[in-house]
Scaffold this motif. Structure first.
Motif, mmCIF file in Angstrom:
data_model
loop_
_atom_site.group_PDB
_atom_site.id
_atom_site.type_symbol
_atom_site.label_atom_id
_atom_site.label_comp_id
_atom_site.label_asym_id
_atom_site.label_seq_id
_atom_site.Cartn_x
_atom_site.Cartn_y
_atom_site.Cartn_z
ATOM 1 N N GLN A 254 -54.522 13.611 5.503
ATOM 2 C CA GLN A 254 -55.160 12.322 5.183
ATOM 3 C C GLN A 254 -54.105 11.279 4.800
ATOM 4 N N HIS A 255 -53.125 11.695 4.011
ATOM 5 C CA HIS A 255 -52.040 10.780 3.591
ATOM 6 C C HIS A 255 -51.261 10.271 4.810
ATOM 7 N N GLU A 256 -50.892 11.192 5.697
ATOM 8 C CA GLU A 256 -50.076 10.797 6.856
ATOM 9 C C GLU A 256 -50.886 9.969 7.857
ATOM 10 N N THR A 257 -52.151 10.324 8.035
ATOM 11 C CA THR A 257 -52.990 9.559 8.964
ATOM 12 C C THR A 257 -53.196 8.136 8.441
ATOM 13 N N ASP A 258 -53.294 7.988 7.121
ATOM 14 C CA ASP A 258 -53.379 6.643 6.524
ATOM 15 C C ASP A 258 -52.193 5.776 6.975
ATOM 16 N N HIS A 259 -50.998 6.366 7.006
ATOM 17 C CA HIS A 259 -49.810 5.595 7.420
ATOM 18 C C HIS A 259 -50.026 4.953 8.795
ATOM 19 N N LEU A 260 -50.686 5.698 9.692
ATOM 20 C CA LEU A 260 -50.888 5.197 11.062
ATOM 21 C C LEU A 260 -51.836 3.997 11.076
ATOM 22 N N CYS B 138 -44.470 9.979 -1.617
ATOM 23 C CA CYS B 138 -44.309 9.498 -0.250
ATOM 24 C C CYS B 138 -42.841 9.133 -0.045
ATOM 25 N N LEU B 139 -42.302 9.508 1.099
ATOM 26 C CA LEU B 139 -40.906 9.178 1.369
ATOM 27 C C LEU B 139 -40.692 7.664 1.450
ATOM 28 N N SER B 140 -41.771 6.913 1.656
ATOM 29 C CA SER B 140 -41.679 5.452 1.689
ATOM 30 C C SER B 140 -41.890 4.824 0.305
ATOM 31 N N THR C 295 -45.029 5.636 11.815
ATOM 32 C CA THR C 295 -44.997 4.308 11.182
ATOM 33 C C THR C 295 -43.829 4.179 10.201
ATOM 34 N N GLN C 296 -43.552 5.260 9.478
ATOM 35 C CA GLN C 296 -42.517 5.224 8.444
ATOM 36 C C GLN C 296 -41.108 5.101 9.010
ATOM 37 N N VAL C 297 -40.951 5.416 10.295
ATOM 38 C CA VAL C 297 -39.640 5.244 10.931
ATOM 39 C C VAL C 297 -39.722 4.091 11.946
HETATM 40 NI NI NI Z 1 -46.289 8.900 2.916
#
Ligand code: NI
Length: 167
Positions: free
Chosen positions: A132-138, A91-93, A50-52
């Motif tokens: 959990q943090h990365e799955t939230d992005h999705l 977060c990189l975002s 998602t972030q890219v």
């Molecule tokens: Ni993040």
């Protein structure tokens, strides 16, 4: 190869719900390599598709000290949430901001790896937090959503100012 651009809050594209990956093919593996490169370059410990601006359920992470243990999770599902852990998340975002967030301290993870094989494991502490943090992005969710509205507003204003200066 053009480096992947990482979207930054409050970019509305970060609010997209990603779709399940249908096929783990060479194209997806190329994206995985580019995402790993972008994550290590940043540097960061996790990056979701998602972030890219790719809205497929896939994420990469590496919480190892030597940055030599990448973990790739495709179509991850989390279950058996237990316990609580509070850590300062970044977060990189959401560059430059680190704020305390409470997550489950233990989770079970089912996913597919980059070879297309099913994987299943328990994760705890920092690994559990990162997943959990990365799955939230999705699901279009960011760690700032767990903060107070005031704090989120403050972060939004500061980042928008920086983004305008860069434009
Ligand atoms: Ni993040």
């Amino acid at each position: 190869m053009v480096p992947l651009e990482i979207l930054e809050f409050p970019d509305p594209r970060l609010r997209t719900t990603a779709k399940p990956v249908k096929e783990v093919d060479g194209k997806l593996n190329k994206l995985i390599d580019r995402m790993l490169a972008a994550m290590y370059e940043a540097p960061g410990i996790g990056l979701a598709a998602t972030q890219v601006n790719v809205h497929q359920r896939m994420l990469v992470l590496d919480i190892s000290e030597n940055k030599d243990s990448p973990l790739i999770l495709i179509n991850p599902t989390l279950s058996d949430h237990e316990g609580e852990i509070e850590t300062a998340e970044g977060c990189l975002s959401v560059p430059g901001f680190y704020e305390p967030v409470i997550r489950s301290s233990r989770i079970h993870v089912d996913a597919i790896n980059r070879d297309g094989n099913a994987i299943s494991f328990d994760a705890e502490d920092q690994l559990a937090v990162c997943i959990q943090h990365e799955t939230d992005h999705l699901d279009g969710k960011l760690f700032v959503d767990y903060l107070s509205a005031t704090k989120r507003q403050m972060i939004r204003r500061k980042l928008q100012k920086l983004q305008k200066q860069r434009a």
